[in-house]
Design a protein around this motif. Sequence first.
Motif, PDB file in Angstrom:
ATOM      1  N   ARG A 134       0.864  -1.185   0.000  1.00  0.00           N
ATOM      2  CA  ARG A 134       0.000   0.000   0.000  1.00  0.00           C
ATOM      3  C   ARG A 134       0.898   1.231   0.000  1.00  0.00           C
ATOM      4  NH1 ARG A 134      -4.908  -1.140   4.063  1.00  0.00           N
ATOM      5  NH2 ARG A 134      -5.899   0.358   2.696  1.00  0.00           N
ATOM      6  N   LYS A 135       0.833   1.942  -1.128  1.00  0.00           N
ATOM      7  CA  LYS A 135       1.701   3.115  -1.314  1.00  0.00           C
ATOM      8  C   LYS A 135       1.276   4.252  -0.388  1.00  0.00           C
ATOM      9  CE  LYS A 135       4.398   1.708  -4.615  1.00  0.00           C
ATOM     10  NZ  LYS A 135       5.819   1.529  -4.343  1.00  0.00           N
ATOM     11  N   LYS A 136       2.289   4.905   0.195  1.00  0.00           N
ATOM     12  CA  LYS A 136       2.055   6.095   1.048  1.00  0.00           C
ATOM     13  C   LYS A 136       0.989   5.832   2.120  1.00  0.00           C
ATOM     14  CE  LYS A 136       3.424   9.747  -2.155  1.00  0.00           C
ATOM     15  NZ  LYS A 136       4.217   9.058  -3.103  1.00  0.00           N
ATOM     16  N   TYR A 137       1.011   4.642   2.676  1.00  0.00           N
ATOM     17  CA  TYR A 137       0.003   4.248   3.676  1.00  0.00           C
ATOM     18  C   TYR A 137       0.144   5.056   4.953  1.00  0.00           C
ATOM     19  CZ  TYR A 137      -2.506   1.211   6.936  1.00  0.00           C
ATOM     20  OH  TYR A 137      -3.354   0.719   7.883  1.00  0.00           O
ATOM     21  N   TYR A 138       1.395   5.318   5.355  1.00  0.00           N
ATOM     22  CA  TYR A 138       1.624   6.016   6.624  1.00  0.00           C
ATOM     23  C   TYR A 138       1.694   7.517   6.395  1.00  0.00           C
ATOM     24  CZ  TYR A 138       2.533   1.415   8.531  1.00  0.00           C
ATOM     25  OH  TYR A 138       2.389   0.116   8.918  1.00  0.00           O
ATOM     26  N   GLN A 139       1.073   8.269   7.301  1.00  0.00           N
ATOM     27  CA  GLN A 139       1.078   9.733   7.221  1.00  0.00           C
ATOM     28  C   GLN A 139       1.474  10.289   8.584  1.00  0.00           C
ATOM     29  OE1 GLN A 139       0.810  11.315   4.400  1.00  0.00           O
ATOM     30  NE2 GLN A 139       0.372   9.436   3.278  1.00  0.00           N
ATOM     31  N   PRO A 140       2.228  11.374   8.682  1.00  0.00           N
ATOM     32  CA  PRO A 140       2.604  12.208   7.538  1.00  0.00           C
ATOM     33  C   PRO A 140       3.867  11.741   6.813  1.00  0.00           C
ATOM     34  CG  PRO A 140       3.318  13.253   9.570  1.00  0.00           C
ATOM     35  CD  PRO A 140       2.600  11.992   9.984  1.00  0.00           C
ATOM     36  N   SER A 141       4.483  10.630   7.218  1.00  0.00           N
ATOM     37  CA  SER A 141       5.778  10.264   6.619  1.00  0.00           C
ATOM     38  C   SER A 141       5.652   9.927   5.130  1.00  0.00           C
ATOM     39  CB  SER A 141       6.375   9.067   7.362  1.00  0.00           C
ATOM     40  OG  SER A 141       5.603   7.910   7.125  1.00  0.00           O
TER      41      SER A 141
END
Length: 159
Positions: A134-141
């Motif tokens: 899952r691309k860019k799953y973690y935010q804000p990182s």
Amino acid sequence: MTFRIEPMAGADAERCAELEVLLFTGDGPWSAEAFRAELVAPHAHYTVARDDVGQLVGYAGIALLGNSSQPESEIHTIGTDPACRRRGVGRALLDELLRRADAHGGPVYLEVRTDNDAAIALYRHVGFEIVGTRKKYYQPSGADAFTMRRSGSREEQVQ
Ligand SMILES: CC(C)(COP(=O)(O)OP(=O)(O)OC[C@H]1O[C@@H](n2cnc3c(N)ncnc32)[C@H](O)[C@@H]1OP(=O)(O)O)[C@@H](O)C(=O)NCCC(=O)NCCS
């Protein structure tokens, strides 16, 4: 180090939030309030590890989902105090969650940062496999996640 595994209590929320900041900076660490909300959420189970003086050194949580014909579970979080790593705390917490998941039935899912070698090794150790990204799953990182899956014990028996 000796430790014991126990259900998480409301009074543990502040310490868990303190560890979250250490463990998940940049990936949306949970607040004490978020832990307290999870503790009263239906189908969620949270557990902690305490050392021999009662200090909380690890925590983990799972949601038991689906229905009786298609049960599944999702691991929400797991963390060990950095001062207490590689002493079996993470494994013992995970075993407790999986014991509950197996009683519930069905597969278990989780997300893990693609660069989190320690957690991926721990999960592989107990039978999880990577089933997606899952691309860019973690935010804000903006970090990517792997989705990992472990078959349910009954599922394995029929395969
Ligand atoms: C992942 C984490 C929970 C492991 O906790 P731990 O208490 O150190 O784990 P354990 O001591 O029970 O280790 C169990 C097994 O996992 C694997 N493992 C754990 N840490 C590892 C590391 N740094 N490198 C490689 N393998 C590792 C090993 O197979 C280990 O068995 P071994 O020690 O007999 O070789 C801990 O590193 C942590 O809190 N990380 C930050 C939070 C996090 O990333 N959580 C997961 C979010 S998806």
